[in-house]
Design an enzyme around this catalytic site. Structure first.
Site, mmCIF file in Angstrom:
data_model
loop_
_atom_site.group_PDB
_atom_site.id
_atom_site.type_symbol
_atom_site.label_atom_id
_atom_site.label_comp_id
_atom_site.label_asym_id
_atom_site.label_seq_id
_atom_site.Cartn_x
_atom_site.Cartn_y
_atom_site.Cartn_z
ATOM 1 N N CYS A 116 2.808 -110.254 -39.822
ATOM 2 C CA CYS A 116 3.357 -109.564 -38.646
ATOM 3 C C CYS A 116 4.185 -110.492 -37.758
ATOM 4 O O CYS A 116 4.854 -110.025 -36.834
ATOM 5 C CB CYS A 116 2.246 -108.916 -37.835
ATOM 6 S SG CYS A 116 1.486 -107.546 -38.709
ATOM 7 N N HIS A 256 5.049 -107.981 -30.542
ATOM 8 C CA HIS A 256 4.697 -107.295 -31.785
ATOM 9 C C HIS A 256 3.818 -106.097 -31.438
ATOM 10 O O HIS A 256 3.019 -106.153 -30.500
ATOM 11 C CB HIS A 256 3.983 -108.251 -32.740
ATOM 12 C CG HIS A 256 3.400 -107.549 -33.920
ATOM 13 N ND1 HIS A 256 4.171 -106.745 -34.733
ATOM 14 C CD2 HIS A 256 2.129 -107.477 -34.404
ATOM 15 C CE1 HIS A 256 3.394 -106.219 -35.671
ATOM 16 N NE2 HIS A 256 2.162 -106.651 -35.498
ATOM 17 N N ASN A 286 2.383 -99.731 -36.358
ATOM 18 C CA ASN A 286 2.623 -101.153 -36.603
ATOM 19 C C ASN A 286 3.537 -101.281 -37.833
ATOM 20 O O ASN A 286 3.102 -101.021 -38.956
ATOM 21 C CB ASN A 286 1.274 -101.848 -36.837
ATOM 22 C CG ASN A 286 1.424 -103.333 -37.113
ATOM 23 O OD1 ASN A 286 2.516 -103.843 -37.311
ATOM 24 N ND2 ASN A 286 0.301 -104.024 -37.148
HETATM 25 C C1 COA Z 1 -8.105 -102.104 -35.483
HETATM 26 C C2 COA Z 1 -8.429 -101.750 -34.045
HETATM 27 C C3 COA Z 1 -7.444 -100.731 -33.535
HETATM 28 C C4 COA Z 1 -9.831 -101.134 -33.977
HETATM 29 O O1 COA Z 1 -10.154 -100.836 -32.625
HETATM 30 P P1 COA Z 1 -11.534 -101.326 -31.999
HETATM 31 O O2 COA Z 1 -11.635 -100.749 -30.663
HETATM 32 O O3 COA Z 1 -11.568 -102.811 -32.111
HETATM 33 O O4 COA Z 1 -12.551 -100.662 -32.944
HETATM 34 P P2 COA Z 1 -13.748 -101.364 -33.706
HETATM 35 O O5 COA Z 1 -13.247 -101.980 -34.954
HETATM 36 O O6 COA Z 1 -14.512 -102.231 -32.730
HETATM 37 O O7 COA Z 1 -14.605 -100.116 -34.015
HETATM 38 C C5 COA Z 1 -15.210 -99.371 -32.972
HETATM 39 C C6 COA Z 1 -15.841 -98.151 -33.564
HETATM 40 O O8 COA Z 1 -14.813 -97.235 -33.935
HETATM 41 C C7 COA Z 1 -14.968 -96.873 -35.291
HETATM 42 N N1 COA Z 1 -13.664 -96.649 -35.879
HETATM 43 C C8 COA Z 1 -12.883 -97.501 -36.571
HETATM 44 N N2 COA Z 1 -11.757 -96.880 -36.955
HETATM 45 C C9 COA Z 1 -11.842 -95.615 -36.504
HETATM 46 C C10 COA Z 1 -10.985 -94.521 -36.575
HETATM 47 N N3 COA Z 1 -9.810 -94.559 -37.210
HETATM 48 N N4 COA Z 1 -11.379 -93.372 -35.973
HETATM 49 C C11 COA Z 1 -12.552 -93.293 -35.319
HETATM 50 N N5 COA Z 1 -13.412 -94.318 -35.229
HETATM 51 C C12 COA Z 1 -13.048 -95.468 -35.810
HETATM 52 C C13 COA Z 1 -15.674 -98.029 -35.936
HETATM 53 O O9 COA Z 1 -16.352 -97.618 -37.097
HETATM 54 C C14 COA Z 1 -16.626 -98.437 -34.839
HETATM 55 O O10 COA Z 1 -17.735 -97.595 -34.848
HETATM 56 P P3 COA Z 1 -19.207 -98.186 -34.638
HETATM 57 O O11 COA Z 1 -19.169 -98.799 -33.255
HETATM 58 O O12 COA Z 1 -20.066 -96.973 -34.765
HETATM 59 O O13 COA Z 1 -19.372 -99.199 -35.699
HETATM 60 C C15 COA Z 1 -8.387 -102.988 -33.146
HETATM 61 O O14 COA Z 1 -9.499 -103.795 -33.420
HETATM 62 C C16 COA Z 1 -7.149 -103.817 -33.300
HETATM 63 O O15 COA Z 1 -6.094 -103.442 -32.864
HETATM 64 N N6 COA Z 1 -7.272 -105.037 -33.883
HETATM 65 C C17 COA Z 1 -6.206 -106.013 -33.930
HETATM 66 C C18 COA Z 1 -4.994 -105.588 -34.722
HETATM 67 C C19 COA Z 1 -4.024 -106.715 -34.831
HETATM 68 O O16 COA Z 1 -3.605 -107.285 -33.849
HETATM 69 N N7 COA Z 1 -3.699 -107.116 -36.038
HETATM 70 C C20 COA Z 1 -2.886 -108.291 -36.205
HETATM 71 C C21 COA Z 1 -1.460 -107.995 -36.347
HETATM 72 S S1 COA Z 1 -1.138 -106.827 -37.593
#
Ligand code: COA
Length: 334
Positions: A116, A256, A286
């Site tokens: 990314c 980004h 993204n």
């Molecule tokens: C991926 C991302 C959006 C997930 O959001 P988050 O708030 O961190 O979510 P988590 O991974 O902590 O999961 C929280 C809960 O939501 C759930 N969940 C995950 N994806 C889900 C979805 N699509 N729909 C509903 N629930 C979801 C998880 O299972 C978790 O449930 P639990 O608490 O019962 O285990 C976020 O972590 C993120 O943006 N990460 C960084 C991305 C990035 O910068 N990448 C690098 C460049 S590409």
């Protein structure tokens, strides 16, 4: 000899017409529009449909538009660098395909992979070609067909990605425009937290790798989020400070687009209001290497000569960084 800078003299872009909405994603995995909107900030993303259409399909269109907008003869282009994680093939490079199809027959070509952060790594690399004084017209194409490596049975990643590609022309100047400063870094402990394991030399493609879904993005979202949110904001703040810019002197922040919450954190850290932050995540998701150049493409009509832009990215590796750019022309080239 006068010091040469590399300035951007035009921007092209391409996003596919087909839209994948949150309602479409709800039909594929256990998720909701509300979760995706509040946790990530995406409402819809573009998807390149059609058999055997790869990244180059979008890159060719972005470069053709760029050549047309800048009235550039493709034969004058001396280098085409393509920043992507999703080239059409392992080999040959996407840059060679794009150059051939756009008539850039006199260009050296190669692909550059920095996940990314591909665009900011690519801009530093392309600028260095210009700074040598030997290259006068260099194209940087940056984008990804992320939907080709997205597992639509995994709710952790299915909503996140979209397809798109941008292209920029770089030319030399002895004035203070273009890429003014860059900080590019690597935090290798991220390796297993954001990875596509299958298909490389460590896990060559096999029935097993396909069965185990190793040909798609794996992300430990929570872990990546922690790093992304602090590293991207920190490095952006560092480049601002190093160049003695006040927050009022920052005209645009171009982050980004992985998560709206990460973008907001970077904006807060820099003390820059949201109207100065380019955001396209809600409609494109993204697009990896494509996210920043697509912002520049869309905001081109609002950019002015002398504007100070801070670009920042974070991606798999982890590789990340920030650039300070002084925009070189007024408004949109048509
Ligand atoms: C991926 C991302 C959006 C997930 O959001 P988050 O708030 O961190 O979510 P988590 O991974 O902590 O999961 C929280 C809960 O939501 C759930 N969940 C995950 N994806 C889900 C979805 N699509 N729909 C509903 N629930 C979801 C998880 O299972 C978790 O449930 P639990 O608490 O019962 O285990 C976020 O972590 C993120 O943006 N990460 C960084 C991305 C990035 O910068 N990448 C690098 C460049 S590409």
């Amino acid at each position: 000899m006068e010091r040469l800078n590399a300035m951007i003299t035009g921007v092209g872009g391409y996003v596919p017409d087909d839209i994948l909405t949150n309602a479409d994603i709800e039909k594929l995995v256990d998720t909701s529009d509300e979760w995706i909107t509040t946790r990530v900030g995406i409402k819809e993303r573009r998807i390149l449909r059609g058999d055997h259409l790869g990244l180059s399909y979008m890159g060719i269109r972005a470069v053709r538009q760029l050549l047309e907008k800048t009235a550039t003869d493709p034969k004058e282009i001396e280098a085409v660098i393509c920043a992507t994680t999703t080239p059409d093939y392992f080999f040959p490079t996407a840059a060679s395909v794009i150059s051939y199809e756009t008539g850039c027959v006199n260009a050296l070509t190669f692909d550059l992979q920095a996940a990314c952060s591909g665009f900011i790594y690519g801009l530093e690399t392309a600028s260095n070609y210009i700074r040598t004084g030997r290259y006068k017209k260099v194209i940087l194409v940056a984008g990804d067909k992320m939907t080709s490596i997205t597992d639509y049975t995994d709710r952790n990643t299915a909503p996140l990605f979209g397809d798109g590609c941008g292209a920029l022309l770089l030319e030399p100047t002895t004035e203070a425009f273009g890429l003014m400063d860059s900080i590019l870094r690597t935090e290798g402990s991220g390796l297993m937290h954001l990875i596509m394991k299958g298909g490389g030399s460590a896990y060559p493609s096999s029935h097993e790798t396909v069965d185990q879904h190793l040909h798609a993005v794996y992300q430990d979202g929570k872990h990546v989020f922690k790093y992304a949110v602090s590293y991207m904001a920190d490095v952006a703040a560092e480049i601002v400070e190093r160049n003695g810019l006040t927050n009022e002197e920052i005209d645009w922040v171009v982050p980004h687009q992985a998560n709206k919450r990460i973008i907001d954190a970077a904006g807060r850290r820099l003390g820059v209001p949201e109207e100065k932050i380019m955001i396209n995540i809600h409609k494109y998701g993204n697009t990896s290497s494509g996210s920043i150049p697509l912002c520049l493409w869309e905001w081109e009509d609002r950019l002015k000569r002398g504007d100070n832009l801070i670009l920042a990215a974070f991606g798999a590796g982890f590789v990340y960084g920030a650039l300070y750019l002084k925009w070189a022309y007024d408004g949109k080239k048509t």
